[in-house]
Design an enzyme around this catalytic site. Sequence first.
Site, PDB file in Angstrom:
ATOM      1  N   SER A  46     -71.088  48.994  58.355  1.00  0.00           N
ATOM      2  CA  SER A  46     -69.818  48.203  58.062  1.00  0.00           C
ATOM      3  C   SER A  46     -68.519  48.965  59.015  1.00  0.00           C
ATOM      4  O   SER A  46     -67.743  48.040  59.205  1.00  0.00           O
ATOM      5  CB  SER A  46     -69.172  48.471  56.637  1.00  0.00           C
ATOM      6  OG  SER A  46     -69.206  49.960  56.314  1.00  0.00           O
ATOM      7  N   LYS A 114     -79.934  55.535  55.103  1.00  0.00           N
ATOM      8  CA  LYS A 114     -79.968  54.681  54.270  1.00  0.00           C
ATOM      9  C   LYS A 114     -80.408  53.517  54.958  1.00  0.00           C
ATOM     10  O   LYS A 114     -80.305  53.096  56.145  1.00  0.00           O
ATOM     11  CB  LYS A 114     -78.425  54.265  53.878  1.00  0.00           C
ATOM     12  CG  LYS A 114     -78.674  52.825  52.780  1.00  0.00           C
ATOM     13  CD  LYS A 114     -77.162  52.659  52.099  1.00  0.00           C
ATOM     14  CE  LYS A 114     -76.381  51.955  52.846  1.00  0.00           C
ATOM     15  NZ  LYS A 114     -76.759  50.641  53.306  1.00  0.00           N
ATOM     16  N   GLU A 116     -81.795  49.120  54.270  1.00  0.00           N
ATOM     17  CA  GLU A 116     -81.894  47.883  53.287  1.00  0.00           C
ATOM     18  C   GLU A 116     -83.103  47.345  53.248  1.00  0.00           C
ATOM     19  O   GLU A 116     -84.027  47.138  54.122  1.00  0.00           O
ATOM     20  CB  GLU A 116     -80.710  46.727  53.949  1.00  0.00           C
ATOM     21  CG  GLU A 116     -79.347  47.344  54.242  1.00  0.00           C
ATOM     22  CD  GLU A 116     -78.437  46.243  54.656  1.00  0.00           C
ATOM     23  OE1 GLU A 116     -78.889  44.932  54.793  1.00  0.00           O
ATOM     24  OE2 GLU A 116     -77.459  46.574  54.993  1.00  0.00           O
ATOM     25  N   GLU A 183     -75.820  46.362  45.615  1.00  0.00           N
ATOM     26  CA  GLU A 183     -74.845  45.579  46.044  1.00  0.00           C
ATOM     27  C   GLU A 183     -74.662  44.027  45.551  1.00  0.00           C
ATOM     28  O   GLU A 183     -75.764  43.428  45.776  1.00  0.00           O
ATOM     29  CB  GLU A 183     -74.389  45.665  47.494  1.00  0.00           C
ATOM     30  CG  GLU A 183     -73.385  44.942  48.071  1.00  0.00           C
ATOM     31  CD  GLU A 183     -72.943  45.229  49.608  1.00  0.00           C
ATOM     32  OE1 GLU A 183     -73.584  45.913  50.242  1.00  0.00           O
ATOM     33  OE2 GLU A 183     -72.051  44.469  50.091  1.00  0.00           O
TER      34      GLU A 183
HETATM   35  O1  KIV Z   1     -71.891  49.660  55.301  1.00  0.00           O
HETATM   36  C1  KIV Z   1     -71.708  49.900  54.215  1.00  0.00           C
HETATM   37  O2  KIV Z   1     -70.348  50.003  54.090  1.00  0.00           O
HETATM   38  C2  KIV Z   1     -72.468  49.728  53.128  1.00  0.00           C
HETATM   39  C3  KIV Z   1     -71.739  49.950  51.751  1.00  0.00           C
HETATM   40  C4  KIV Z   1     -70.916  48.808  51.477  1.00  0.00           C
HETATM   41  C5  KIV Z   1     -72.978  50.214  50.678  1.00  0.00           C
HETATM   42  O3  KIV Z   1     -73.813  49.563  53.186  1.00  0.00           O
END
Ligand code: KIV
Length: 294
Positions: A46, A114, A116, A183
């Site tokens: 993000s 992380k 997805e 999410e």
């Molecule tokens: O990139 C991000 O900020 C995220 C969160 C919203 C979990 O993946």
Amino acid sequence: MATKVTAPSVLARKGGSKLKMVTAYDAPTAQIADRAGADIILVGDSVANVVLGYDDTLAVTVDVMIHHTAAVTRMKPHSLVVGDMPWLSYHSSTEETVHNAGRFVQEGGAGAVKLEGGRKRLDMIHAVLDAEIPVMGHLGLTPQSVHAMGGYRVQGKEAHAAYELISDAHALSDAGVFAIVLEGVPDTVAEIVTNEIEAPTIGIGAGADCDGQVLVFHDVTGLGAGEYLPKFVKQYAHLADDAVTALEEFFSDVESGAFPSEAETYHMPAESAEILRNLSNPSDHLMADEAMEH
Ligand code: KIV
């Protein structure tokens, strides 16, 4: 002194005290998140829309993400730092996925990554875990799938889609991820997942039953540039407005001459000031010195 949070210590919190996670993208936001007691700092992709001005998260590369991850880890937070693997960095081959995940650890200093997606990413998740890199999953509204989803929409609203999502959560947890972000999913789905799987769930727009919650730093603190805030965001401060007020006061002090005052001004010793003032034109003096040297 607070002890360092690790992926195993996050996993061990399942069913215990709620996990607190927030994004951060640079040294000051990391320091603030750590001081406030974040268990996990997510260097989220993000960063693309929140900090770099893009419309979605698809533009950021591994290099960009590592640049930001390293800025966060240089602050040595007690929080676990999770680096968000960007779009296309874990989609082609297990070799490339492990190489990219490894860069987050080696160059970015992250304690986990992380990524997805559900069962279709299982090979990649197994490969990264085999390389001893802890993995956090991310299911539901996965922003990197914006085009495939046809926009940012709540996922798992129908029973069949919810069932698929719950099956994905089981698969990821069984594979050994240490936590899963849920999410943009209905609270009932998040509740079922949370009750059924071993990995802690961390919700964002997923109701109150998750094992923890995450929000974007700039949304919580009101530092964001955009007007639009999703329904799931609660804003606890208005830092952008405070910053505008601070700058307006600064500019007005500049205009009036109130800034800089005595408190913000350096002085030279009085003797040196007097000598300097007696030199009517310092450049004349310099030329005279040069003439004497020849
Ligand atoms: O990139 C991000 O900020 C995220 C969160 C919203 C979990 O993946």
